[in-house]
Motif scaffolding. Structure first.
Motif, PDB file in Angstrom:
ATOM      1  N   GLU A 103      37.528  47.530  32.975  1.00 56.28           N
ATOM      2  CA  GLU A 103      37.782  45.925  33.031  1.00 56.28           C
ATOM      3  C   GLU A 103      39.425  45.825  33.146  1.00 56.28           C
ATOM      4  O   GLU A 103      39.847  45.738  34.175  1.00 56.28           O
ATOM      5  CB  GLU A 103      36.376  45.120  32.747  1.00 56.28           C
ATOM      6  N   ARG A 104      39.654  45.619  32.620  1.00 58.99           N
ATOM      7  CA  ARG A 104      41.481  45.185  32.501  1.00 58.99           C
ATOM      8  C   ARG A 104      42.190  46.156  33.992  1.00 58.99           C
ATOM      9  O   ARG A 104      43.170  45.752  34.581  1.00 58.99           O
ATOM     10  CB  ARG A 104      42.155  44.896  31.490  1.00 58.99           C
ATOM     11  N   ALA A 105      41.823  47.328  33.390  1.00 56.36           N
ATOM     12  CA  ALA A 105      42.721  48.441  34.623  1.00 56.36           C
ATOM     13  C   ALA A 105      42.108  48.344  36.176  1.00 56.36           C
ATOM     14  O   ALA A 105      43.505  47.684  37.181  1.00 56.36           O
ATOM     15  CB  ALA A 105      41.954  49.758  34.703  1.00 56.36           C
ATOM     16  N   ASN A 106      41.004  47.443  36.086  1.00 59.18           N
ATOM     17  CA  ASN A 106      40.320  47.536  37.851  1.00 59.18           C
ATOM     18  C   ASN A 106      40.785  46.172  37.919  1.00 59.18           C
ATOM     19  O   ASN A 106      41.084  46.243  39.377  1.00 59.18           O
ATOM     20  CB  ASN A 106      39.072  47.354  37.650  1.00 59.18           C
ATOM     21  N   THR A 107      40.957  44.912  37.728  1.00 60.05           N
ATOM     22  CA  THR A 107      41.852  44.182  37.491  1.00 60.05           C
ATOM     23  C   THR A 107      43.337  43.762  38.102  1.00 60.05           C
ATOM     24  O   THR A 107      43.095  43.630  38.887  1.00 60.05           O
ATOM     25  CB  THR A 107      41.372  42.733  36.747  1.00 60.05           C
ATOM     26  N   LEU A 108      44.352  44.661  37.558  1.00 59.20           N
ATOM     27  CA  LEU A 108      45.493  45.458  37.185  1.00 59.20           C
ATOM     28  C   LEU A 108      45.121  45.537  38.664  1.00 59.20           C
ATOM     29  O   LEU A 108      46.931  45.230  39.108  1.00 59.20           O
ATOM     30  CB  LEU A 108      45.977  45.357  36.157  1.00 59.20           C
ATOM     31  N   LEU A 109      44.554  46.334  38.754  1.00 64.98           N
ATOM     32  CA  LEU A 109      44.613  47.926  40.370  1.00 64.98           C
ATOM     33  C   LEU A 109      44.930  46.281  41.508  1.00 64.98           C
ATOM     34  O   LEU A 109      45.560  47.018  42.496  1.00 64.98           O
ATOM     35  CB  LEU A 109      44.622  48.465  39.851  1.00 64.98           C
ATOM     36  N   THR A 110      44.185  46.204  41.061  1.00 70.42           N
ATOM     37  CA  THR A 110      43.128  45.490  42.350  1.00 70.42           C
ATOM     38  C   THR A 110      44.505  44.196  42.563  1.00 70.42           C
ATOM     39  O   THR A 110      44.673  44.328  43.768  1.00 70.42           O
ATOM     40  CB  THR A 110      41.994  44.706  42.285  1.00 70.42           C
ATOM     41  N   LYS A 111      45.183  43.570  41.435  1.00 64.23           N
ATOM     42  CA  LYS A 111      46.311  42.774  42.011  1.00 64.23           C
ATOM     43  C   LYS A 111      47.276  43.416  42.398  1.00 64.23           C
ATOM     44  O   LYS A 111      47.409  42.405  43.357  1.00 64.23           O
ATOM     45  CB  LYS A 111      46.783  42.062  40.286  1.00 64.23           C
ATOM     46  N   VAL A 112      48.064  44.320  41.567  1.00 60.79           N
ATOM     47  CA  VAL A 112      48.840  45.158  42.801  1.00 60.79           C
ATOM     48  C   VAL A 112      48.796  45.498  44.319  1.00 60.79           C
ATOM     49  O   VAL A 112      49.247  45.665  44.892  1.00 60.79           O
ATOM     50  CB  VAL A 112      49.182  46.085  41.725  1.00 60.79           C
ATOM     51  N   ALA A 113      47.576  45.348  44.306  1.00 61.41           N
ATOM     52  CA  ALA A 113      46.646  46.289  45.770  1.00 61.41           C
ATOM     53  C   ALA A 113      47.180  44.796  46.604  1.00 61.41           C
ATOM     54  O   ALA A 113      47.807  44.691  47.115  1.00 61.41           O
ATOM     55  CB  ALA A 113      45.647  47.100  45.991  1.00 61.41           C
ATOM     56  N   SER A 114      46.629  43.988  45.995  1.00 59.47           N
ATOM     57  CA  SER A 114      46.680  42.500  46.659  1.00 59.47           C
ATOM     58  C   SER A 114      47.559  42.238  47.131  1.00 59.47           C
ATOM     59  O   SER A 114      48.258  41.608  48.249  1.00 59.47           O
ATOM     60  CB  SER A 114      45.754  41.163  46.089  1.00 59.47           C
ATOM     61  N   ASP A 115      49.314  42.634  46.108  1.00 55.58           N
ATOM     62  CA  ASP A 115      50.674  42.231  46.129  1.00 55.58           C
ATOM     63  C   ASP A 115      50.818  43.115  47.442  1.00 55.58           C
ATOM     64  O   ASP A 115      51.648  42.533  47.955  1.00 55.58           O
ATOM     65  CB  ASP A 115      51.302  42.131  45.253  1.00 55.58           C
ATOM     66  N   LEU A 116      50.389  44.059  47.597  1.00 63.56           N
ATOM     67  CA  LEU A 116      51.431  45.326  48.218  1.00 63.56           C
ATOM     68  C   LEU A 116      50.772  44.925  49.628  1.00 63.56           C
ATOM     69  O   LEU A 116      51.446  45.336  50.555  1.00 63.56           O
ATOM     70  CB  LEU A 116      50.827  46.553  48.087  1.00 63.56           C
ATOM     71  N   VAL A 117      49.863  44.375  50.052  1.00 63.05           N
ATOM     72  CA  VAL A 117      48.850  44.126  51.554  1.00 63.05           C
ATOM     73  C   VAL A 117      49.717  43.725  52.520  1.00 63.05           C
ATOM     74  O   VAL A 117      50.314  44.556  53.927  1.00 63.05           O
ATOM     75  CB  VAL A 117      47.807  43.621  51.298  1.00 63.05           C
ATOM     76  N   PRO A 118      51.330  42.286  52.419  1.00 61.93           N
ATOM     77  CA  PRO A 118      51.759  42.198  53.213  1.00 61.93           C
ATOM     78  C   PRO A 118      52.522  43.264  53.123  1.00 61.93           C
ATOM     79  O   PRO A 118      53.501  42.951  55.040  1.00 61.93           O
ATOM     80  CB  PRO A 118      52.341  41.084  53.141  1.00 61.93           C
TER      81      PRO A 118
END
Length: 122
Positions: A103-118
């Motif tokens: 769960e922690r891995a999914n949360t962290l990776l989703t956050k990184v992906a969100s930060d990279l979108v722009p």
């Protein structure tokens, strides 16, 4: 273990914002790169004796090279690994990972992906 559907899989981004945003989210590249590939690791300590977990983001250069800092990187599916001291890290699907670590891995990776979108390239 492959961590899929986080938004990172197949994302294409310039190396400089990738380095900055992975670092901002506590992923470390350190010496884990060559001219064509990059690897970012996030270390998770464990109460289990001699066990450490790692979330790994990997990518390879579509253009440029990593050494010059001008690469365009295509990211691969992130991995969750289990380090057995002193033997090394295992990423196999047959490994057992605690649900809180997944769960922690999914949360962290989703956050990184969100930060990279722009910064995502088409």
């Amino acid at each position: 273990m492959r961590i899929e559907n986080t938004g990172i899989d197949d994302m294409v981004v310039d190396l400089k914002p990738l380095d900055h945003l992975t670092g901002k989210n506590a992923f470390i590249r350190a010496g884990q790169w060559d001219y064509e590939r990059v690897t970012y690791d996030y270390k998770i300590g464990s109460k289990e004796k001699n066990i450490t977990y790692y979330i790994r983001i990997q990518g390879y250069a579509l253009e440029g090279d990593v050494d010059s800092g001008n690469a365009v990187i295509k990211l691969l599916t992130p991995l969750l690994g289990k380090h057995y001291y002193p033997h090394g890290i295992e990423y196999g699907e047959e490994e057992n990972f605690p649900s809180d670590i997944v769960e922690r891995a999914n949360t962290l990776l989703t956050k990184v992906a969100s930060d990279l979108v722009p910064y995502k390239k088409d």
